[in-house]
Write a protein that holds these residues in place. Structure first.
Motif, mmCIF file in Angstrom:
data_model
loop_
_atom_site.group_PDB
_atom_site.id
_atom_site.type_symbol
_atom_site.label_atom_id
_atom_site.label_comp_id
_atom_site.label_asym_id
_atom_site.label_seq_id
_atom_site.Cartn_x
_atom_site.Cartn_y
_atom_site.Cartn_z
ATOM 1 N N ILE A 172 0.803 -0.832 0.164
ATOM 2 C CA ILE A 172 -0.163 0.179 0.315
ATOM 3 C C ILE A 172 1.290 1.019 0.121
ATOM 4 C CG2 ILE A 172 -1.456 1.422 1.367
ATOM 5 C CD1 ILE A 172 -2.833 -1.005 -0.261
ATOM 6 N N ARG A 173 1.720 1.527 1.139
ATOM 7 C CA ARG A 173 2.557 2.587 1.045
ATOM 8 C C ARG A 173 3.474 2.606 -0.864
ATOM 9 N NH1 ARG A 173 5.899 4.798 5.453
ATOM 10 N NH2 ARG A 173 2.926 4.823 6.039
ATOM 11 N N ILE A 179 3.318 5.450 -2.878
ATOM 12 C CA ILE A 179 4.736 6.811 -3.449
ATOM 13 C C ILE A 179 4.088 7.256 -4.747
ATOM 14 C CG2 ILE A 179 7.517 6.881 -3.755
ATOM 15 C CD1 ILE A 179 6.733 4.807 -0.702
ATOM 16 N N ALA A 180 3.707 6.227 -5.588
ATOM 17 C CA ALA A 180 3.892 6.286 -6.901
ATOM 18 C C ALA A 180 3.120 7.509 -7.656
ATOM 19 C CB ALA A 180 3.596 4.716 -7.637
ATOM 20 N N MET A 181 2.037 7.005 -6.304
ATOM 21 C CA MET A 181 0.652 8.064 -6.439
ATOM 22 C C MET A 181 1.142 9.803 -6.158
ATOM 23 S SD MET A 181 -2.079 7.568 -7.674
ATOM 24 C CE MET A 181 -3.405 8.700 -7.305
ATOM 25 N N ALA A 230 0.994 2.325 -9.311
ATOM 26 C CA ALA A 230 -0.159 3.155 -8.153
ATOM 27 C C ALA A 230 -0.766 2.052 -8.339
ATOM 28 C CB ALA A 230 -0.498 3.697 -7.232
ATOM 29 N N ARG A 231 -1.617 1.707 -9.312
ATOM 30 C CA ARG A 231 -2.390 0.904 -9.644
ATOM 31 C C ARG A 231 -1.956 -0.815 -8.985
ATOM 32 N NH1 ARG A 231 -4.694 4.595 -13.999
ATOM 33 N NH2 ARG A 231 -6.122 5.381 -12.973
ATOM 34 N N GLU A 232 -0.639 -1.096 -10.004
ATOM 35 C CA GLU A 232 0.050 -2.231 -9.890
ATOM 36 C C GLU A 232 -0.101 -2.682 -8.235
ATOM 37 O OE1 GLU A 232 4.637 -4.950 -11.013
ATOM 38 O OE2 GLU A 232 3.105 -2.330 -12.622
ATOM 39 N N ALA A 233 0.046 -1.354 -7.399
ATOM 40 C CA ALA A 233 0.447 -2.088 -6.416
ATOM 41 C C ALA A 233 -0.046 -2.322 -5.438
ATOM 42 C CB ALA A 233 1.228 -0.737 -5.295
ATOM 43 N N THR A 288 -7.267 5.963 -7.672
ATOM 44 C CA THR A 288 -6.514 6.650 -8.805
ATOM 45 C C THR A 288 -7.089 7.013 -9.946
ATOM 46 O OG1 THR A 288 -6.357 4.471 -9.773
ATOM 47 C CG2 THR A 288 -4.966 4.837 -7.999
ATOM 48 N N TYR A 289 -8.409 6.264 -10.094
ATOM 49 C CA TYR A 289 -9.482 6.947 -11.315
ATOM 50 C C TYR A 289 -10.142 8.611 -10.694
ATOM 51 C CZ TYR A 289 -8.594 2.663 -13.106
ATOM 52 O OH TYR A 289 -7.850 1.540 -13.587
ATOM 53 N N MET A 290 -10.124 8.286 -9.960
ATOM 54 C CA MET A 290 -11.160 9.818 -9.232
ATOM 55 C C MET A 290 -9.937 11.050 -9.757
ATOM 56 S SD MET A 290 -12.712 7.965 -5.409
ATOM 57 C CE MET A 290 -12.995 9.992 -4.878
#
Length: 203
Positions: free
Chosen positions: A108-109, A113-115, A123-126, A147-149
């Motif tokens: 999740i972390r 970080i990716a976001m 981020a979505r992959e994680a 991530t989609y919002m």
């Protein structure tokens, strides 16, 4: 005994010149290099005094002393993230994922970080990996939907949250975000019901 060591961290936090207390803490660190809890307290003392690099160094010593505890990685990377040192934070998390018994919080972390770096695909992959590991936990689903919002793709976010509600026990964050997305899409009755549910769960 550990109880005799607490005054040193208190001294460090209250000192007008924190560096004056640093030699004392360095001696304690050397003597108690395997006591991760104490090392974390000392790192927090450095951090509260604004000594960020020494804090990071000691947080990393806590990781070395207790590598299977995900909280050690989260403590260290929280500070790195605050300093916008995302690459270092990512490296530490990736080092911990194969080591800890349950890598859900670290995954999740990693997504968070990716976001922050604007890499939504990573981020979505994680987040999807986290969901696959613990589908009944709400956090991964909510994070994935967000991530989609961020892209204005509320339809996809609602789809993710709708699916999550079928597998996750009632959860405040899930209901709240589901309600917000429903409202954005003009589904007012559905939004109202979800937000009432969130209020019941977290009044």
């Amino acid at each position: 005994p550990r109880s005799t060591l607490f005054p040193y961290t208190t001294l460090f936090r209250s000192a007008k010149e924190p560096k004056q207390a640093a030699p004392l803490l360095d001696a304690i660190i050397a003597e108690h290099a395997t006591d991760a809890n104490l090392l974390t307290q000392i790192a927090a003392a450095y951090e509260s005094a604004g000594e960020t690099q020494p804090a990071i160094d000691v947080y990393q010593k806590a990781i070395a002393a207790d590598p299977i505890n995900p909280d050690r990685y989260l403590d260290c990377t929280r500070l790195l993230i605050d300093l916008d040192r995302y690459s270092e934070a990512t490296s530490i998390i990736e080092r911990g994922i194969p080591v800890v018994p349950d890598d859900y919080p670290l995954t999740i972390r990693l997504g968070a970080i990716a976001m922050m770096q604007g890499n939504r695909e990573k981020a979505r992959e994680a987040y999807r990996k986290a969901i696959a590991e613990h589908p009944a936990l709400a956090l991964g689903h909510v994070a994935l939907a967000q991530t989609y919002m961020k892209e204005g793709n509320d339809q996809e976010a609602l789809k993710i949250l709708t699916e999550a509600r079928s597998v996750v026990p009632r959860d405040f964050a899930l209901e709240y975000v589901f309600g917000l997305v429903s409202l954005q899409l003009g589904q007012q009755q559905q939004a109202l019901e979800a937000l009432k549910s969130a209020e019941e769960l977290g009044p």
